[in-house]
Design a protein around this motif. Structure first.
Motif, PDB file in Angstrom:
ATOM      1  N   LEU A 120      -8.455   9.593   1.651  1.00  0.00           N
ATOM      2  CA  LEU A 120      -8.387   8.054   0.755  1.00  0.00           C
ATOM      3  C   LEU A 120      -8.965   7.069   1.432  1.00  0.00           C
ATOM      4  CD1 LEU A 120      -5.810   6.790  -0.534  1.00  0.00           C
ATOM      5  CD2 LEU A 120      -4.528   7.833   1.670  1.00  0.00           C
ATOM      6  N   ILE A 121      -9.197   5.820   0.463  1.00  0.00           N
ATOM      7  CA  ILE A 121      -9.559   4.468   1.506  1.00  0.00           C
ATOM      8  C   ILE A 121      -8.305   3.579   0.650  1.00  0.00           C
ATOM      9  CG2 ILE A 121     -11.791   2.728   1.344  1.00  0.00           C
ATOM     10  CD1 ILE A 121     -13.148   5.412   0.798  1.00  0.00           C
ATOM     11  N   ILE A 122      -8.248   3.011   1.987  1.00  0.00           N
ATOM     12  CA  ILE A 122      -7.175   1.709   1.513  1.00  0.00           C
ATOM     13  C   ILE A 122      -7.739   0.384   0.941  1.00  0.00           C
ATOM     14  CG2 ILE A 122      -5.286   0.210   1.931  1.00  0.00           C
ATOM     15  CD1 ILE A 122      -4.655   2.602   1.273  1.00  0.00           C
ATOM     16  N   ALA A 123      -8.191  -0.557  -0.055  1.00  0.00           N
ATOM     17  CA  ALA A 123      -9.238  -0.983  -0.249  1.00  0.00           C
ATOM     18  C   ALA A 123      -8.343  -2.356  -0.702  1.00  0.00           C
ATOM     19  CB  ALA A 123     -10.202  -0.958  -1.218  1.00  0.00           C
ATOM     20  N   ALA A 158     -10.245  -6.474  -2.590  1.00  0.00           N
ATOM     21  CA  ALA A 158     -11.814  -6.944  -2.981  1.00  0.00           C
ATOM     22  C   ALA A 158     -12.718  -7.833  -1.853  1.00  0.00           C
ATOM     23  CB  ALA A 158     -11.181  -8.462  -3.679  1.00  0.00           C
ATOM     24  N   TYR A 159     -11.942  -7.554  -0.691  1.00  0.00           N
ATOM     25  CA  TYR A 159     -12.930  -7.797   0.866  1.00  0.00           C
ATOM     26  C   TYR A 159     -13.299  -7.124   1.675  1.00  0.00           C
ATOM     27  CZ  TYR A 159     -11.594 -12.128  -1.737  1.00  0.00           C
ATOM     28  OH  TYR A 159     -10.802 -13.220  -2.852  1.00  0.00           O
ATOM     29  N   ASP A 160     -12.611  -5.947   2.068  1.00  0.00           N
ATOM     30  CA  ASP A 160     -13.491  -4.545   2.699  1.00  0.00           C
ATOM     31  C   ASP A 160     -12.190  -3.580   2.175  1.00  0.00           C
ATOM     32  OD1 ASP A 160     -13.841  -3.377   4.367  1.00  0.00           O
ATOM     33  OD2 ASP A 160     -12.959  -4.492   6.233  1.00  0.00           O
ATOM     34  N   ALA A 161     -12.387  -2.649   3.272  1.00  0.00           N
ATOM     35  CA  ALA A 161     -11.984  -1.725   3.531  1.00  0.00           C
ATOM     36  C   ALA A 161     -11.435  -0.338   3.937  1.00  0.00           C
ATOM     37  CB  ALA A 161     -12.152  -0.332   2.061  1.00  0.00           C
ATOM     38  N   GLU A 162     -10.760   0.376   4.485  1.00  0.00           N
ATOM     39  CA  GLU A 162     -10.750   1.232   5.471  1.00  0.00           C
ATOM     40  C   GLU A 162     -10.509   2.602   4.569  1.00  0.00           C
ATOM     41  OE1 GLU A 162      -7.236   1.955   9.103  1.00  0.00           O
ATOM     42  OE2 GLU A 162      -6.998  -0.219   8.009  1.00  0.00           O
ATOM     43  N   ILE A 163     -10.747   3.796   5.397  1.00  0.00           N
ATOM     44  CA  ILE A 163     -10.818   5.065   5.445  1.00  0.00           C
ATOM     45  C   ILE A 163      -9.739   5.476   6.278  1.00  0.00           C
ATOM     46  CG2 ILE A 163     -11.581   7.887   6.041  1.00  0.00           C
ATOM     47  CD1 ILE A 163     -14.797   5.677   5.833  1.00  0.00           C
ATOM     48  N   ILE A 164      -8.828   5.928   5.976  1.00  0.00           N
ATOM     49  CA  ILE A 164      -7.881   6.584   6.066  1.00  0.00           C
ATOM     50  C   ILE A 164      -7.466   7.671   6.242  1.00  0.00           C
ATOM     51  CG2 ILE A 164      -4.758   7.110   5.693  1.00  0.00           C
ATOM     52  CD1 ILE A 164      -5.974   3.649   6.002  1.00  0.00           C
ATOM     53  N   ARG A 165      -8.103   8.559   5.211  1.00  0.00           N
ATOM     54  CA  ARG A 165      -8.223  10.183   5.231  1.00  0.00           C
ATOM     55  C   ARG A 165      -9.361  11.120   4.570  1.00  0.00           C
ATOM     56  NH1 ARG A 165      -4.261  12.068   2.021  1.00  0.00           N
ATOM     57  NH2 ARG A 165      -4.920  11.826   0.513  1.00  0.00           N
ATOM     58  N   MET A 166     -10.411  11.193   5.687  1.00  0.00           N
ATOM     59  CA  MET A 166     -11.388  11.353   5.811  1.00  0.00           C
ATOM     60  C   MET A 166     -12.083  12.473   4.172  1.00  0.00           C
ATOM     61  SD  MET A 166     -14.865  10.684   6.444  1.00  0.00           S
ATOM     62  CE  MET A 166     -15.559   9.976   7.691  1.00  0.00           C
ATOM     63  N   GLY A 167     -12.559  12.647   3.707  1.00  0.00           N
ATOM     64  CA  GLY A 167     -12.697  13.827   2.545  1.00  0.00           C
ATOM     65  C   GLY A 167     -12.811  14.966   2.913  1.00  0.00           C
ATOM     66  N   PRO A 168     -13.072  16.017   2.777  1.00  0.00           N
ATOM     67  CA  PRO A 168     -13.693  17.179   3.295  1.00  0.00           C
ATOM     68  C   PRO A 168     -15.058  17.084   2.724  1.00  0.00           C
ATOM     69  CG  PRO A 168     -11.313  18.173   1.556  1.00  0.00           C
ATOM     70  CD  PRO A 168     -11.797  16.466   1.927  1.00  0.00           C
ATOM     71  N   GLU A 169     -15.708  18.133   3.905  1.00  0.00           N
ATOM     72  CA  GLU A 169     -17.117  18.499   3.654  1.00  0.00           C
ATOM     73  C   GLU A 169     -17.583  19.354   2.649  1.00  0.00           C
ATOM     74  OE1 GLU A 169     -21.011  17.014   5.714  1.00  0.00           O
ATOM     75  OE2 GLU A 169     -20.327  18.085   6.680  1.00  0.00           O
TER      76      GLU A 169
END
Length: 143
Positions: A96-99, A101-112
């Motif tokens: 999960l990424i919250i974004a 138009a200017y930036d974003a933040e990774i909230i939850r890393m997707g499993p690898e």
């Protein structure tokens, strides 16, 4: 510039900016295989392949029936949404990424889940080719 972009394109722009702070390069609207088109494909400094699907609304998410087909083409999969999106709709086993138009933040890393070496090589070559073609078209639109 962001006034001309659709909501999903604004999210993709913010995601691409954020990925660059982690050493990634990205291509928007990337086609890993016929019939598939991901919103953002990120290529990391160690050859990591991330797919980010940008969803601007509940209806946009609910109409997406292809996202599970993207999983075999990346090491990690993420949804990118804005702060108003009902994130409880998104599968908890995805990133999960919250974004905006200017930036974003990774909230939850997707499993690898590592892409097979032969597929990784093919994807990196396709990524480079697509990016180079897009740059060439910007430099010389008549090509």
């Amino acid at each position: 510039m962001t006034l001309d972009l659709q909501p999903g394109q604004k999210l993709a722009r913010g995601v691409s900016r954020h990925l660059s702070t982690h050493g990634f390069v990205s291509v928007e609207e990337f086609v890993p295989a016929r019939g598939l088109r991901v919103d953002v494909m990120g290529l990391g400094p160690k050859g990591e392949l991330w797919v980010i699907e940008c969803k601007s609304s509940r209806a946009d998410y609910q109409s997406d029936s292809k996202w599970q087909g993207y999983l075999e083409w990346c090491d990690r999969f993420f949804w990118a949404v804005d702060t108003e999106f009902p994130v409880d709709l998104l599968p908890p086993e995805t990133g999960l990424i919250i974004a905006d138009a200017y930036d974003a933040e990774i909230i939850r890393m997707g499993p690898e889940t590592k892409v097979a070496p032969a597929r990784r090589k093919k994807m990196i070559q396709k990524f480079a080719t697509d990016a180079a073609r897009r740059l060439q078209m910007l430099r010389d639109p008549r090509v």
